[in-house]
Each structure stands twice: as structure tokens, then as C-alpha cells.
Design an enzyme around this catalytic site. Structure first.
Site, PDB file in Angstrom:
ATOM      1  N   LYS A 152     -52.985  76.206  26.760  1.00  0.00           N
ATOM      2  CA  LYS A 152     -52.986  74.840  27.788  1.00  0.00           C
ATOM      3  C   LYS A 152     -53.921  73.821  26.921  1.00  0.00           C
ATOM      4  O   LYS A 152     -53.504  72.760  27.065  1.00  0.00           O
ATOM      5  CB  LYS A 152     -53.837  75.249  29.008  1.00  0.00           C
ATOM      6  CG  LYS A 152     -53.308  76.212  29.811  1.00  0.00           C
ATOM      7  CD  LYS A 152     -54.274  77.027  31.007  1.00  0.00           C
ATOM      8  CE  LYS A 152     -53.327  77.714  31.944  1.00  0.00           C
ATOM      9  NZ  LYS A 152     -54.309  78.815  32.400  1.00  0.00           N
ATOM     10  N   LYS A 188     -45.007  77.450  29.690  1.00  0.00           N
ATOM     11  CA  LYS A 188     -45.725  76.689  28.587  1.00  0.00           C
ATOM     12  C   LYS A 188     -44.863  76.889  27.229  1.00  0.00           C
ATOM     13  O   LYS A 188     -45.119  75.967  26.510  1.00  0.00           O
ATOM     14  CB  LYS A 188     -47.088  77.350  28.362  1.00  0.00           C
ATOM     15  CG  LYS A 188     -48.080  77.138  29.767  1.00  0.00           C
ATOM     16  CD  LYS A 188     -49.243  78.053  29.426  1.00  0.00           C
ATOM     17  CE  LYS A 188     -49.629  79.290  30.280  1.00  0.00           C
ATOM     18  NZ  LYS A 188     -49.165  79.364  31.561  1.00  0.00           N
ATOM     19  N   THR A 192     -39.439  80.006  34.440  1.00  0.00           N
ATOM     20  CA  THR A 192     -39.021  81.237  33.709  1.00  0.00           C
ATOM     21  C   THR A 192     -40.504  81.668  32.971  1.00  0.00           C
ATOM     22  O   THR A 192     -41.206  80.948  32.755  1.00  0.00           O
ATOM     23  CB  THR A 192     -37.988  81.098  32.789  1.00  0.00           C
ATOM     24  OG1 THR A 192     -38.237  80.274  31.630  1.00  0.00           O
ATOM     25  CG2 THR A 192     -36.683  80.999  33.459  1.00  0.00           C
ATOM     26  N   GLY A 245     -55.113  91.486  41.607  1.00  0.00           N
ATOM     27  CA  GLY A 245     -53.951  90.825  41.195  1.00  0.00           C
ATOM     28  C   GLY A 245     -54.295  89.467  40.255  1.00  0.00           C
ATOM     29  O   GLY A 245     -53.464  88.585  40.391  1.00  0.00           O
TER      30      GLY A 245
END
Ligand SMILES: NC(=O)c1ccc[n+]([C@@H]2O[C@H](COP(=O)([O-])OP(=O)(O)OC[C@H]3O[C@@H](n4cnc5c(N)ncnc54)[C@H](OP(=O)(O)O)[C@@H]3O)[C@@H](O)[C@H]2O)c1
Length: 350
Positions: A230, A130, A101, A212
Site C-alpha cells: 500500500k 494490488k 482477483t 475473520g
């Protein structure tokens, strides 16, 4: 044969790419790894498609029958409108929740609720999302441990770049003293175009959006927050700390001018949006910002939309890995890798 029944939560770019990958590679994974991954359910915001038997949903029909805009709950035979991921994990129909999601760095939802539900009900979790881990790393790992299940998140740390796994598996036994990473493909693409083609920041961003590579709303990327997220996950996973996003000093690339890039080129250095985590006594200092790397730094060669990470260790010296696809297929491939390693490590038998 090991059998891990999956619930895929979120059926957007990564969720769809994973279903296609399971279709494409299912036979090879069974042959090479003795692992079957039946799809027990696939869920999006409007409901789910739920398998009626142990063989799982027919991947070909799911992949072909659901063009973008059409959700799994609309499938005639398997569709179950309004059912949620959290409800499905309680039904005992799966062994693993695969979470794809959207990432929300303020609340962690909806993924946080899904992960809590899955871990508390004894499901392993493999996530590309994340937000929940950035905000609740300690809580979710403790929950996994208490319930004897695995929580794998290499897809959330830099998609196909094996940033986390390099540290977990290949640097085992070494002390990681410092981490440096180029962890976001979009910002690296923009800085590379500014340097190589002398484009302005706006021109390079527009090109990244046209291809993109950048989102329509690129703020998480260009502001440095995707990189910082991250870094938090990698540092917490490898350095045994409980770093939070607000402890990372973050600046992005929005203010970088073409004159600065030209100046760096004249000085023979390479600008990169660099994530850095350094051990400082028992703590870790972490930052994200534009740094100028010497041309012989391994991350100076990581060009375009590629990413890379360098670990500085006590026994293995400097170790770098670079490359890895920065797109939904690359993220899906990282999810598949986590599923295979989960089966190897846990020895789950079907
Ligand atoms: N794209 C990549 O290359 C990449 C790489 C690594 C990691 N990731 C991470 O992977 C995750 C998915 O990325 P993506 O590109 O696939 O995003 P995406 O295309 O926006 O897909 C997310 C999907 O989740 C659905 N969703 C929203 N709320 C939900 C809920 N409560 N229950 C079930 N499904 C729900 C969304 O439905 P609606 O659209 O109807 O809201 C959408 O179909 C993100 O967290 C991202 O940060 C992405």
C-alpha cells in the site's frame, strides 16, 4: 444520464460485495450522481455470466443465485464456461474493468494480464487488486495514458480509508514531505490486543483469525508486506516516484513480544506497525516496521482493526484521516467511489 458498463473480474468476497452494493445503491447513485452502472459481465476462474442486452445482468438474481462455491458461469441463462476476463474485455461490451482477483506480489497475475488487456482495449480500470500496480506501476499508468483511459486504485491502497484520495484531491497544490500510515487492520488489531489485554502475539493472532480479521495464512499481513504494498502505491501515486517493493525496508510484527509491549506501555508510548515514506532529495526513503509513537501522535489513537494515514505538507501542515471499514464491503464501497469519481472526471455520457 451517464452510463458505465462494468465487467467485474473475480467473484470472491470483494466481487460479491460489489454486486450486492450495486443492487443496494444503484437507484441512489443514479438519482444523486446521474450514473448508471449496468453489469455487462461477472467473471471468475471457471468462466463468466454475460449480459445479453444493454440493461446488464439482473443484479438481484446474480447476488441471490450464486451462493459461495457456485460461480457465475453456472447460471443457466447467462453462463459462459471457460471464458476469461481478457477475452471479455476484447468484445467491446463494457467501459470499465473492475478487478477483484487475488493479489500475487511475485507475478502480479492474473490481474496484471487483465489490466494490460483492458487498458490496451480502451477500458477504464478500477482495481482492488494490488499486485499488478505494485509490480508494474509505471507501465500500467503509461498504458492508461496512451489509451486515454483512467486507472483508479483507491480500493487497493487501504480499502475504505481514503488514503490516496486525501492526497490526490485535498492536498492538491501542497508538497507532501512525509507520509506515515497505519495501513493494515490485522496487524493493528493484534498490537492493540497485546497492549490493551496483555495477550501474547499468538493469542492475539488466533483471535484475529477467529473473527475473520486475519487470513488463515496471515504472512502477507504480519510480515509487513501488505502494508509495504500500500505504501508503494500511495508514494508512487502522490510523490511522483517509481518506488518498488524491494526498495522498502520491511519488518513485520511476528517478533514482537509481550515484554516489549509492556515496556512501551511503561514508557508511555504506543507501538504501531508504521509505514513511512520521506522525501530525500529527488528520491523517497520508505520503510515498514514497528515504531513507538508518542501518545499525542494522531496515529496513536488509531486502535483495533482501524487504519489511518498522516501527511506532512509544506502549506497545510499535518493532515490525518483515520477509520474506514477494513472488510470486503468497505473495499467494494471504495470501488464504487472510484466509479462515481471516474464518471465525474471523465464526463462519460451513456
Ligand atoms: N477482502 C478485503 O477486505 C480486501 C480489501 C481491499 C483489497 N482487497 C483485494 O481485493 C482482491 C480480492 O479480494 P477478496 O477478498 O475478494 O479475494 P477472494 O475472496 O479470494 O476472491 C478472489 C476471486 O477471484 C477469483 N479468481 C482467481 N483467479 C481468477 C481469474 N484468473 N479470473 C477471474 N477470477 C479469478 C477467485 O476464484 P477462486 O477462489 O476459484 O480461485 C475468487 O473468486 C485481492 O487482490 C485483495 O488483495 C481485498
Amino acid at each position: 444520464m451517464t452510463n458505465l458498463r462494468l465487467i467485474v473480474s473475480g467473484y470472491g468476497r470483494v466481487g460479491r460485495a460489489l454486486v450486492r452494493l450495486l443492487l443496494e445503491k444503484g437507484e441512489a447513485v443514479a438519482r444523486r450522481h446521474g450514473l448508471e452502472l449496468p453489469l455487462a459481465a461477472v467473471v471468475d476462474v471457471d468462466g463468466a455470466a454475460v449480459a445479453s442486452g444493454a440493461a446488464g445482468l439482473p443484479l438481484g438474481q446474480i447476488a441471490a443465485g450464486l451462493p459461495p462455491g457456485k460461480g457465475p458461469s453456472t447460471l443457466e441463462t447467462w453462463g459462459e464456461p471457460s471464458v476469461t476476463t481478457s477475452v471479455l474485455v476484447e468484445r467491446g461490451l463494457a467501459d470499465v474493468l473492475v478487478e477483484t482477483t487475488p493479489t500475487d506480489l511475485q507475478t502480479g497475475e492474473p490481474g496484471l494480464g487483465h489490466l494490460r488487456a483492458a487498458l490496451s482495449h480502451g477500458l477504464h480500470v478500477v482495481t482492488a487488486t494490488k499486485g499488478p500496480l505494485v509490480l508494474r506501476f509505471g507501465e500500467l499508468n503509461r498504458l492508461a495514458e496512451r489509451n486515454g483511459v483512467a486507472l483508479k486504485y483507491s480500493a487497493a491502497t487501504a480499502a475504505a480509508l481514503p488514503a490516496l484520495d486525501l492526497g490526490v484531491y485535498c492536498l492538491a497544490g501542497a508538497e507532501i514531505e512525509r507520509i506515515e500510515g497505519v495501513l493494515n487492520g490485522t496487524t493493528n488489531f493484534i498490537l492493540t490486543r497485546m497492549r490493551r489485554l496483555e495477550e501474547t502475539y499468538q493469542e492475539a493472532l488466533a483471535e484475529a483469525q477467529r473473527l475473520g480479521i486475519a487470513e488463515a495464512d496471515p504472512r502477507l499481513d504480519v510480515g509487513g508486506w501488505d502494508t509495504a504494498s500500500k505504501l508503494v502505491l500511495i508514494a508512487n501515486g502522490l510523490l511522483g516516484v517509481a518506488l518498488t517493493l524491494d526498495q522498502v525496508q520491511v519488518s513485520g510484527i511476528e517478533g514482537v513480544t509481550l515484554d516489549q509491549i509492556r515496556g512501551a506501555a511503561a514508557a508511555g508510548v504506543v507501538p504501531r506497525l508504521l509505514a513511512v515514506a520521506v522525501r530525500d532529495g529527488g528520491a523517497v526513503r520508505a520503510s515498514v516496521g514497528v515504531e513507538h509513537l508518542a501518545p499525542d501522535h494522531p496515529l496513536a489513537a488509531v486502535d483495533g482493526a482501524e487504519k489511518g494515514i498522516t501527511y506532512f505538507t509544506d502549506t497545510m501542515d499535518r493532515v490525518t484521516v483515520a477509520g474506514g471499514k477494513s472488510d470486503p464491503r468497505g473495499a467494494a464501497a471504495a470501488l464504487l467511489k472510484d466509479l462515481i469519481n471516474l464518471a465525474r472526471e471523465r464526463g462519460v455520457k451513456g
